[in-house]
Write an enzyme that holds these catalytic residues in place. Structure first.
Site, PDB file in Angstrom:
ATOM      1  N   GLU A  72     -15.676   3.471   7.362  1.00  0.00           N
ATOM      2  CA  GLU A  72     -14.556   3.943   7.460  1.00  0.00           C
ATOM      3  C   GLU A  72     -13.122   2.811   6.657  1.00  0.00           C
ATOM      4  O   GLU A  72     -13.343   1.796   6.367  1.00  0.00           O
ATOM      5  CB  GLU A  72     -13.243   4.079   8.923  1.00  0.00           C
ATOM      6  CG  GLU A  72     -11.784   4.506   8.940  1.00  0.00           C
ATOM      7  CD  GLU A  72     -11.349   5.745   8.424  1.00  0.00           C
ATOM      8  OE1 GLU A  72     -11.227   5.620   7.789  1.00  0.00           O
ATOM      9  OE2 GLU A  72     -10.491   6.054   9.168  1.00  0.00           O
ATOM     10  N   ASP A 105      -6.373   1.223  11.984  1.00  0.00           N
ATOM     11  CA  ASP A 105      -5.321   0.337  12.457  1.00  0.00           C
ATOM     12  C   ASP A 105      -4.927   0.665  13.821  1.00  0.00           C
ATOM     13  O   ASP A 105      -4.681   0.139  14.425  1.00  0.00           O
ATOM     14  CB  ASP A 105      -4.134   1.376  11.309  1.00  0.00           C
ATOM     15  CG  ASP A 105      -2.755   1.202  11.930  1.00  0.00           C
ATOM     16  OD1 ASP A 105      -2.764  -0.455  10.984  1.00  0.00           O
ATOM     17  OD2 ASP A 105      -1.873   1.923  11.342  1.00  0.00           O
ATOM     18  N   LYS A 136      -7.091  -3.845  11.037  1.00  0.00           N
ATOM     19  CA  LYS A 136      -5.553  -4.260  11.872  1.00  0.00           C
ATOM     20  C   LYS A 136      -5.728  -4.581  13.059  1.00  0.00           C
ATOM     21  O   LYS A 136      -5.012  -3.325  14.023  1.00  0.00           O
ATOM     22  CB  LYS A 136      -4.326  -3.829  10.823  1.00  0.00           C
ATOM     23  CG  LYS A 136      -4.254  -3.474   9.333  1.00  0.00           C
ATOM     24  CD  LYS A 136      -2.854  -2.381   9.399  1.00  0.00           C
ATOM     25  CE  LYS A 136      -3.206  -2.072   8.145  1.00  0.00           C
ATOM     26  NZ  LYS A 136      -1.954  -1.053   7.357  1.00  0.00           N
ATOM     27  N   ARG A 165      -5.517   4.716  -5.510  1.00  0.00           N
ATOM     28  CA  ARG A 165      -6.582   4.635  -5.486  1.00  0.00           C
ATOM     29  C   ARG A 165      -7.413   3.908  -6.496  1.00  0.00           C
ATOM     30  O   ARG A 165      -8.366   3.653  -5.993  1.00  0.00           O
ATOM     31  CB  ARG A 165      -6.937   5.721  -5.099  1.00  0.00           C
ATOM     32  CG  ARG A 165      -6.148   7.245  -3.272  1.00  0.00           C
ATOM     33  CD  ARG A 165      -7.540   8.071  -3.304  1.00  0.00           C
ATOM     34  NE  ARG A 165      -6.208   8.661  -2.725  1.00  0.00           N
ATOM     35  CZ  ARG A 165      -6.864   8.924  -1.177  1.00  0.00           C
ATOM     36  NH1 ARG A 165      -6.751   8.034  -0.605  1.00  0.00           N
ATOM     37  NH2 ARG A 165      -6.097   9.720  -0.556  1.00  0.00           N
TER      38      ARG A 165
HETATM   39  P1  IMP Z   1      -5.066   5.065  12.794  1.00  0.00           P
HETATM   40  O1  IMP Z   1      -5.957   5.957  13.506  1.00  0.00           O
HETATM   41  O2  IMP Z   1      -3.897   4.457  12.972  1.00  0.00           O
HETATM   42  O3  IMP Z   1      -6.498   3.887  12.711  1.00  0.00           O
HETATM   43  O4  IMP Z   1      -4.842   4.562  10.986  1.00  0.00           O
HETATM   44  C1  IMP Z   1      -6.439   4.694  10.083  1.00  0.00           C
HETATM   45  C2  IMP Z   1      -5.751   5.376   9.245  1.00  0.00           C
HETATM   46  O5  IMP Z   1      -4.488   5.662   8.244  1.00  0.00           O
HETATM   47  C3  IMP Z   1      -6.884   4.788   7.514  1.00  0.00           C
HETATM   48  O6  IMP Z   1      -7.788   5.983   8.410  1.00  0.00           O
HETATM   49  C4  IMP Z   1      -5.738   5.042   6.571  1.00  0.00           C
HETATM   50  O7  IMP Z   1      -5.912   6.309   6.493  1.00  0.00           O
HETATM   51  C5  IMP Z   1      -4.198   5.072   7.360  1.00  0.00           C
HETATM   52  N1  IMP Z   1      -3.574   3.671   6.994  1.00  0.00           N
HETATM   53  C6  IMP Z   1      -3.879   3.415   8.054  1.00  0.00           C
HETATM   54  N2  IMP Z   1      -3.453   1.948   7.731  1.00  0.00           N
HETATM   55  C7  IMP Z   1      -3.065   1.930   6.293  1.00  0.00           C
HETATM   56  C8  IMP Z   1      -2.439   1.209   5.229  1.00  0.00           C
HETATM   57  O8  IMP Z   1      -2.298   0.136   4.725  1.00  0.00           O
HETATM   58  N3  IMP Z   1      -2.612   1.487   4.208  1.00  0.00           N
HETATM   59  C9  IMP Z   1      -2.722   2.767   3.988  1.00  0.00           C
HETATM   60  N4  IMP Z   1      -3.501   3.283   4.884  1.00  0.00           N
HETATM   61  C10 IMP Z   1      -3.507   3.557   5.464  1.00  0.00           C
HETATM   62 MG    MG Z   2      -8.119   6.707   6.663  1.00  0.00          MG
END
Ligand code: IMP
Ligand code: MG
Length: 180
Positions: free
Chosen positions: A104, A108, A136, A170
């Site tokens: 991954e 986040d 994060k 990207r």
């Molecule tokens: P989560 O489901 O909140 O853990 O988010 C995960 C997904 O959100 C990652 O795989 C990214 O695609 C997107 N994402 C989360 N934080 C960022 C960031 O700082 N920059 C770009 N994409 C992010």
């Molecule tokens: Mg992603």
């Protein structure tokens, strides 16, 4: 807006050299951890598209044991800079009895990887590990057990090295914080 102005909105975080060094360290650790697997039953990397494609391509080149690769597409609905409550997952995988390592870009809130993990675990793999380039932890809402982490980062919006904002940035070879 010119290309130069566009890139001024990004504060450098990790350079090409720092990323390269860290990725090869992870590749070595993975190679050591899975050294017991045979050619007939190699580890299978499952790359979470799109953001992890560049990390996965570099990581694969540093792994020194037999290794397969496949892909899963995940996208979260909602506003551009925050993760929403629902994740769309698309794949065509057969993973029963395989040793799986999910690759991954960023963990986040943890929602995306938690939902992907639940879907893959239901298919009864031999094992399921999680390898993320960026973690994060301050943003976490859904607990996740990460096996390999590239870098722990602050709760900022990060782009580059395959990771986008609205499909932009990207192509940048390094990682930076997108200034709002
Ligand atoms: P989560 O489901 O909140 O853990 O988010 C995960 C997904 O959100 C990652 O795989 C990214 O695609 C997107 N994402 C989360 N934080 C960022 C960031 O700082 N920059 C770009 N994409 C992010
Ligand atoms: Mg992603």
């Amino acid at each position: 807006m010119s290309a130069k102005q566009t890139y001024n909105t990004i504060t450098p975080l990790f350079s090409v050299e720092v990323i390269e060094k860290r990725v090869s360290e992870i590749g070595k650790t993975i190679s050591d951890d899975f050294a017991m697997l045979t050619d007939e039953s190699p580890i299978l990397l499952i790359v979470v598209l799109k953001g992890a494609f560049m990390f996965a391509a570099d990581l694969l080149r540093t792994i020194t044991i037999p290794c397969g690769i496949d892909f899963i597409h995940a996208s979260s609905y909602g506003s551009e800079k925050t993760s929403s409550g629902s994740v769309s997952i698309k794949h065509n995988l057969a993973i029963t009895d395989r040793h799986i390592l999910l690759v991954e870009d960023i963990i986040d809130t943890g929602l995306t990887i938690q939902q992907i993990s639940a879907e893959l675990l239901a298919m009864k793999p031999a094992s399921l590990g999680i390898c993320t380039l960026l973690d994060k932890p301050d943003a976490r809402k859904h607990p996740v057990a990460i096996t390999y982490t590239g870098f722990v980062v602050p709760n900022a919006f990060i782009v580059g090295y395959g990771i986008d904002y609205n499909e932009r940035f990207r192509e940048l070879p390094s990682l930076g914080v997108l200034n709002s």
